[in-house]
Design an enzyme around this catalytic site. Structure first.
Site, short mmCIF file in Angstrom:
data_model
loop_
_atom_site.label_atom_id
_atom_site.label_comp_id
_atom_site.label_asym_id
_atom_site.label_seq_id
_atom_site.Cartn_x
_atom_site.Cartn_y
_atom_site.Cartn_z
CD GLU A 160 35.45 54.61 32.99
OE1 GLU A 160 36.52 54.13 32.60
OE2 GLU A 160 34.67 54.03 33.76
CD GLU A 166 29.33 53.06 35.69
OE1 GLU A 166 30.28 52.43 36.20
OE2 GLU A 166 29.36 53.49 34.52
O1 G3I Z 1 31.59 36.82 29.94
C1 G3I Z 1 32.98 36.46 30.05
C2 G3I Z 1 33.12 34.99 30.40
O2 G3I Z 1 32.61 34.20 29.31
C3 G3I Z 1 34.60 34.66 30.65
O3 G3I Z 1 34.72 33.31 31.06
C4 G3I Z 1 35.13 35.59 31.75
C5 G3I Z 1 36.58 35.32 32.09
O4 G3I Z 1 37.40 36.03 31.21
O5 G3I Z 1 34.99 36.96 31.32
C6 G3I Z 1 33.62 37.30 31.15
O6 G3I Z 1 33.53 38.64 30.71
C7 G3I Z 1 33.82 39.57 31.74
C8 G3I Z 1 32.59 40.51 31.89
O7 G3I Z 1 32.86 41.54 32.85
C9 G3I Z 1 31.35 39.74 32.33
O8 G3I Z 1 31.51 39.30 33.64
C10 G3I Z 1 35.02 40.41 31.30
O9 G3I Z 1 36.17 39.58 31.30
C11 G3I Z 1 35.24 41.55 32.29
O10 G3I Z 1 36.25 42.42 31.80
C12 G3I Z 1 33.94 42.38 32.42
O11 G3I Z 1 34.20 43.36 33.41
C13 G3I Z 1 33.23 44.42 33.40
C14 G3I Z 1 33.99 45.73 33.10
O12 G3I Z 1 33.11 46.86 33.24
C15 G3I Z 1 34.54 45.76 31.68
O13 G3I Z 1 33.45 45.71 30.76
C16 G3I Z 1 32.57 44.46 34.78
O14 G3I Z 1 31.75 43.32 34.95
C17 G3I Z 1 31.73 45.73 34.90
O15 G3I Z 1 31.21 45.86 36.23
C18 G3I Z 1 32.58 46.97 34.59
O16 G3I Z 1 31.76 48.08 34.65
C19 G3I Z 1 32.44 49.34 34.47
C20 G3I Z 1 31.51 50.25 33.69
O17 G3I Z 1 31.16 49.65 32.46
C21 G3I Z 1 32.17 51.61 33.49
N1 G3I Z 1 32.54 52.20 34.78
C22 G3I Z 1 33.41 51.34 35.60
C23 G3I Z 1 32.73 50.00 35.85
C24 G3I Z 1 33.57 49.12 36.77
O18 G3I Z 1 34.79 48.81 36.15
#
Ligand code: G3I
Length: 352
Positions: A149, A264
């Site tokens: 991105e 994705e």
């Molecule tokens: O693991 C923690 C947990 O311990 C905590 O209680 C909870 C509440 O805050 O958060 C959890 O972490 C979350 C993580 O996903 C695991 O579920 C993060 O807050 C959350 O921001 C994270 O979101 C991910 C996001 O990328 C940011 O990394 C999404 O699952 C994931 O599907 C998304 O994937 C992205 C690709 O990497 C790039 N392209 C877009 C795609 C969708 O946004």
């Protein structure tokens, strides 16, 4: 043939060959194009049906979060590969390959990285991260999302790159540096620039495709080791695929000896009909249009969805439906039953 093309070609062929490894699960005949899914580390441990579905359908897996900075880098001097190692072990036990996601991104960055200031410090941090992480999996991970991105949300003129820690401190050269460092760490790996919202009809989607082409062309002109563009493929179901625009984009990349893959794939169904069958059919139609448009210009080296079951998807984080019904963005439903989207994937991966 110019040296660059020869080298590029042989490396890409090596990476491509690595991605073609058929899965060990004899039940599913090997696909001509590998299919894979993003994987959640917690569900992999806790949900046997999730593991079975991955082993039954996939030749590839990619950690949904396990190899991002906020997981791998708890502090400047520590690397935590627990999640990456866990998924790689599962993959190798099941005759699969694991993709890497992602080395350089603006998001999922731990707080300590906000203290990185200046070009030298940023270059040092980028180099240390990429050399260590790619080095950790050298020869076992055939493909990496090096840059994720990089394009501005709505690129206009000279403002075509998304502001981020790396751009602010190193300038646009951070992109070339990242690819060169990754190639130094593992000369055989497929190196990918990964982007979203380049699939559909509309000015902004077209501007984003053109901005990405500008980045790729600049890298190729500098002989930078970029091998492929990743279509993230987070499709919004209400948007039509720009079949002509996608096909000519892929053809331009092919002319530069740059492959494509879908990294994705899912379909955000917030604004699609409530009726599940109707919704699933629209979703299958959008994915058919995208995969046909890509395949008409070049064969994707892989097709991955961002999850395999509606039970585990990021979509409701931002796109819950007004009617309150669960989102249905992925190839299997919450109970791992096949949906029309999986049939589309089977067709385009030429499942025999
Ligand atoms: O693991 C923690 C947990 O311990 C905590 O209680 C909870 C509440 O805050 O958060 C959890 O972490 C979350 C993580 O996903 C695991 O579920 C993060 O807050 C959350 O921001 C994270 O979101 C991910 C996001 O990328 C940011 O990394 C999404 O699952 C994931 O599907 C998304 O994937 C992205 C690709 O990497 C790039 N392209 C877009 C795609 C969708 O946004």
């Amino acid at each position: 043939m110019r040296r660059r093309d020869f080298v590029q070609g042989s490396l890409a062929v090596a990476a491509h060959a690595a991605l073609q490894m058929p899965a060990a699960n004899a039940a599913a005949p090997p696909r001509q194009i590998p299919y894979g899914s993003a994987v959640r580390g917690d569900a992999l441990v806790d949900d046997p049906a999730y593991r079975t579905a991955l082993a039954d359908y996939c030749q590839l897996v990619v950690p949904e979060g396990g190899l991002k900075w906020d997981t791998v880098r708890p502090s400047e001097d520590r690397f935590d590969f627990y999640e990456g190692d866990k998924l790689l072990a599962f993959a190798e036990q099941n005759g699969m390959k694991m993709r890497g996601h992602t080395l350089i991104w603006y998001a999922a960055m731990p707080d300590w990285t906000s203290s990185i200031r200046g070009g030298k410090a940023a270059e040092k941090a980028l180099t240390k991260h990429i050399r260590t992480v790619v080095g950790q999996y050298k020869g076992r991970v055939p493909s990496w999302d090096v840059i994720n991105e990089a394009i501005a949300e709505d690129p206009r003129g000279s403002d075509y790159l998304r502001p981020n820690l790396w751009l602010e401190n190193m300038g646009k050269g951070y992109i070339e540096s990242a690819f060169r460092q990754a190639a130094e760490a593992d000369p055989k790996v497929q190196l990918v620039i990964n982007e979203y919202d380049i699939e559909c009809v509309g000015e902004q989607f077209k501007n984003r495709r053109n901005a990405l082409l500008r980045v790729v062309r600049d890298l190729r002109d500098r002989d930078a080791p970029i091998h492929a563009v990743g279509f993230q493929g987070h499709l919004k179901g209400e948007h039509e695929i720009d079949k002509e625009g996608v096909s000519s984009f892929v053809a331009e990349l092919k002319a530069m000896n740059v492959d494509v893959l879908v990294t994705e794939l899912d379909v955000i169904d917030k604004f699609l009909p409530s009726d599940e069958k109707q919704r699933d059919d629209v979703i299958a139609g959008r994915v058919t249009d995208l995969l046909q448009a890509i395949s008409d210009a070049n064969r994707p080296t892989a097709i991955l969805t961002w999850g395999i079951s509606d039970r585990y998807t990021w979509v409701p984080m931002y796109f819950t439906r007004d009617d309150g019904s669960p989102n249905r963005p992925l190839p299997l439903d919450r109970d791992y039953k096949v949906k029309p989207l999986m049939k589309v994937i089977d067709r385009f991966t030429a499942r025999v």
